[in-house]
Design a protein around this motif. Structure first.
Motif, PDB file in Angstrom:
ATOM      1  N   UNK A 184      24.276  44.366  28.888  1.00 15.29           N
ATOM      2  CA  UNK A 184      24.706  44.382  30.286  1.00 15.29           C
ATOM      3  C   UNK A 184      25.564  45.620  30.462  1.00 15.29           C
ATOM      4  N   UNK A 185      25.074  46.586  31.205  1.00 16.91           N
ATOM      5  CA  UNK A 185      25.758  47.882  31.308  1.00 16.91           C
ATOM      6  C   UNK A 185      27.171  47.738  31.858  1.00 16.91           C
ATOM      7  N   UNK A 186      27.428  46.714  32.681  1.00 11.71           N
ATOM      8  CA  UNK A 186      28.769  46.549  33.230  1.00 11.71           C
ATOM      9  C   UNK A 186      29.784  46.106  32.182  1.00 11.71           C
ATOM     10  N   UNK A 187      29.294  45.658  31.011  1.00 13.78           N
ATOM     11  CA  UNK A 187      30.200  45.372  29.902  1.00 13.78           C
ATOM     12  C   UNK A 187      30.816  46.652  29.358  1.00 13.78           C
ATOM     13  N   UNK A 188      30.213  47.792  29.643  1.00 11.72           N
ATOM     14  CA  UNK A 188      30.692  49.061  29.099  1.00 11.72           C
ATOM     15  C   UNK A 188      31.889  49.628  29.861  1.00 11.72           C
ATOM     16  N   UNK A 189      32.023  49.280  31.102  1.00 12.36           N
ATOM     17  CA  UNK A 189      33.085  49.870  31.900  1.00 12.36           C
ATOM     18  C   UNK A 189      34.416  49.178  31.617  1.00 12.36           C
ATOM     19  N   UNK A 190      35.488  49.911  31.798  1.00 12.87           N
ATOM     20  CA  UNK A 190      36.822  49.399  31.501  1.00 12.87           C
ATOM     21  C   UNK A 190      37.260  48.396  32.569  1.00 12.87           C
ATOM     22  N   UNK A 191      38.183  47.531  32.180  1.00 11.58           N
ATOM     23  CA  UNK A 191      38.622  46.471  33.094  1.00 11.58           C
ATOM     24  C   UNK A 191      39.328  47.021  34.316  1.00 11.58           C
ATOM     25  N   UNK A 192      40.068  48.115  34.145  1.00  9.29           N
ATOM     26  CA  UNK A 192      40.838  48.660  35.257  1.00  9.29           C
ATOM     27  C   UNK A 192      40.032  49.646  36.103  1.00  9.29           C
ATOM     28  N   UNK A 193      38.721  49.680  35.896  1.00  9.16           N
ATOM     29  CA  UNK A 193      37.852  50.565  36.663  1.00  9.16           C
ATOM     30  C   UNK A 193      37.451  49.852  37.951  1.00  9.16           C
ATOM     31  N   UNK A 194      38.070  50.249  39.055  1.00 10.51           N
ATOM     32  CA  UNK A 194      37.828  49.559  40.325  1.00 10.51           C
ATOM     33  C   UNK A 194      36.392  49.729  40.818  1.00 10.51           C
ATOM     34  N   UNK A 195      35.804  50.916  40.595  1.00  4.66           N
ATOM     35  CA  UNK A 195      34.425  51.135  41.011  1.00  4.66           C
ATOM     36  C   UNK A 195      33.480  50.217  40.238  1.00  4.66           C
ATOM     37  N   UNK A 196      33.725  50.081  38.929  1.00  5.87           N
ATOM     38  CA  UNK A 196      32.888  49.196  38.113  1.00  5.87           C
ATOM     39  C   UNK A 196      33.047  47.742  38.557  1.00  5.87           C
ATOM     40  N   UNK A 197      34.278  47.348  38.896  1.00 10.74           N
ATOM     41  CA  UNK A 197      34.504  45.987  39.387  1.00 10.74           C
ATOM     42  C   UNK A 197      33.747  45.752  40.681  1.00 10.74           C
ATOM     43  N   UNK A 198      33.741  46.762  41.542  1.00  9.48           N
ATOM     44  CA  UNK A 198      32.960  46.669  42.779  1.00  9.48           C
ATOM     45  C   UNK A 198      31.475  46.513  42.462  1.00  9.48           C
ATOM     46  N   UNK A 199      30.987  47.285  41.472  1.00 11.23           N
ATOM     47  CA  UNK A 199      29.593  47.177  41.068  1.00 11.23           C
ATOM     48  C   UNK A 199      29.258  45.798  40.531  1.00 11.23           C
ATOM     49  N   UNK A 200      30.163  45.221  39.749  1.00  7.26           N
ATOM     50  CA  UNK A 200      29.943  43.869  39.222  1.00  7.26           C
ATOM     51  C   UNK A 200      29.843  42.857  40.360  1.00  7.26           C
ATOM     52  N   UNK A 201      30.736  43.011  41.328  1.00  5.19           N
ATOM     53  CA  UNK A 201      30.731  42.094  42.474  1.00  5.19           C
ATOM     54  C   UNK A 201      29.429  42.213  43.261  1.00  5.19           C
ATOM     55  N   UNK A 202      28.990  43.439  43.516  1.00  6.50           N
ATOM     56  CA  UNK A 202      27.741  43.646  44.256  1.00  6.50           C
ATOM     57  C   UNK A 202      26.546  43.125  43.471  1.00  6.50           C
ATOM     58  N   UNK A 203      26.580  43.306  42.132  1.00  4.22           N
ATOM     59  CA  UNK A 203      25.485  42.799  41.313  1.00  4.22           C
ATOM     60  C   UNK A 203      25.404  41.275  41.398  1.00  4.22           C
ATOM     61  N   UNK A 204      26.566  40.619  41.407  1.00  2.14           N
ATOM     62  CA  UNK A 204      26.566  39.165  41.563  1.00  2.14           C
ATOM     63  C   UNK A 204      25.930  38.744  42.874  1.00  2.14           C
ATOM     64  N   UNK A 205      26.211  39.500  43.935  1.00  2.00           N
ATOM     65  CA  UNK A 205      25.615  39.181  45.239  1.00  2.00           C
ATOM     66  C   UNK A 205      24.102  39.372  45.197  1.00  2.00           C
ATOM     67  N   UNK A 206      23.625  40.445  44.535  1.00  2.00           N
ATOM     68  CA  UNK A 206      22.174  40.663  44.468  1.00  2.00           C
ATOM     69  C   UNK A 206      21.478  39.512  43.756  1.00  2.00           C
TER      70      UNK A 206
END
Length: 294
Positions: A128-150
């Motif tokens: 899961x590519x989003x496992x690679x991004x750091x926890x404090x990465x706000x853009x990655x967190x946004x991507x995770x949220x959008x992926x959940x919606x998809x």
């Protein structure tokens, strides 16, 4: 569970797959937004992550598992008849145009995702590519949220197909309102239970690919063609079908064995090495003085 009950279940209760058209389009728009985030992070984060040894070797032994994942990503055979029937003008020409444009667009998105994702993290890349991004990465967190919606918006289509198959097998193709609700709730509940039991997306996609997608993409269509075709076995079309059939069988068997015996690791929410503050400082200093990270 709350998301499933409040969002996924109501969308899955639709009786007409055409009603999911706007939902699917919304999912597509969000996918493009996620793709933009991945591309931007590849340009900004990628240079600060050191490439791993042998990162650009053409194919690793687990490449066969990737075939299953890609087959799963491109599979549309199970809902083709339902979507064809939902077209305003269900003609072969319209169907051909829609399928070619859709698959080519999916290919473009998948290639960009793969290239930017692996180019950013190389040997660190998780299932899961989003496992690679750091926890404090706000853009990655946004991507995770959008992926959940998809996922919430995409699941109802798959649920629709599963319910249709169950209805054809056990209810003579017609589900009363009560049975429609009961079957839908059972399907959604089963999927939710499985999703709660696994926190590594990679192995789920690999198993879905080699067990479900590979037979539908490679094996069953080729076998049906060979069974129904009146052409000789040495005709080019028959030879193509034979090659596809053999390839599908090999991918399914080898992919399943490798997925079970050599599963891809997931970080399970742990911070990656390059996310540690001390390591980040070292990488930034190296980039400042050398211009590149070795």
């Amino acid at each position: 569970m709350i998301t499933t009950i409040l969002l996924t279940l109501p969308l899955s209760l639709y009786r007409n797959i055409a009603n999911l058209g706007k939902v699917s389009f919304s999912s597509l728009v969000l996918t493009i937004a996620i793709l933009v985030i991945v591309v931007v992070k590849a340009a900004t984060l990628g240079p600060h992550i050191p490439a791993t040894e042998g990162a650009w070797v053409f194919a690793q032994p687990n490449a066969i598992q990737a075939v299953g994942v890609m087959a799963f990503a491109f599979i549309c055979h199970h809902n083709s008849f339902l979507i064809y029937g939902s077209l305003e003008e269900p003609t072969i020409n319209n169907w051909s145009r829609i399928t070619h444009v859709s698959v080519l667009f999916a290919l473009l998105i998948s290639v960009v995702f793969a290239a930017c994702g692996y180019g950013t993290f190389t040997g660190y890349t998780q299932g899961d590519i989003f496992e690679n991004y750091c926890r404090n990465d706000n853009w990655a967190t946004t991507g995770r949220f959008l992926f959940g919606i998809t996922i919430v918006l995409t699941f109802p289509i798959e649920c629709f197909v599963t319910r249709e198959v169950i209805g054809n097998l056990f209810f003579a193709g017609t589900l009363s309102t009560i049975f429609h609700i009961v079957v839908t709730v059972c399907i959604v509940a089963a999927a939710m239970a499985i999703s709660l039991a696994f926190d590594c997306l990679g192995i789920v996609l690999e198993l879905n690919g080699v067990i479900g997608a590979t037979p539908l993409v490679f094996i069953i269509p080729a076998a049906c063609y060979l069974k129904l075709s009146e052409k000789s076995w040495y005709h080019w079309d028959s030879l193509q079908s034979c090659m596809i059939l053999i390839t599908g069988i090999l991918v399914m068997i080898v992919g399943f064995v490798m997925t079970v015996m050599f599963p891809q690791e997931c970080s399970h929410g742990k911070e990656m090495l390059y996310c540690m503050p001390s390591n980040s400082s070292i990488y930034n200093i190296t980039v400042f003085f050398n211009g590149t990270v070795s």
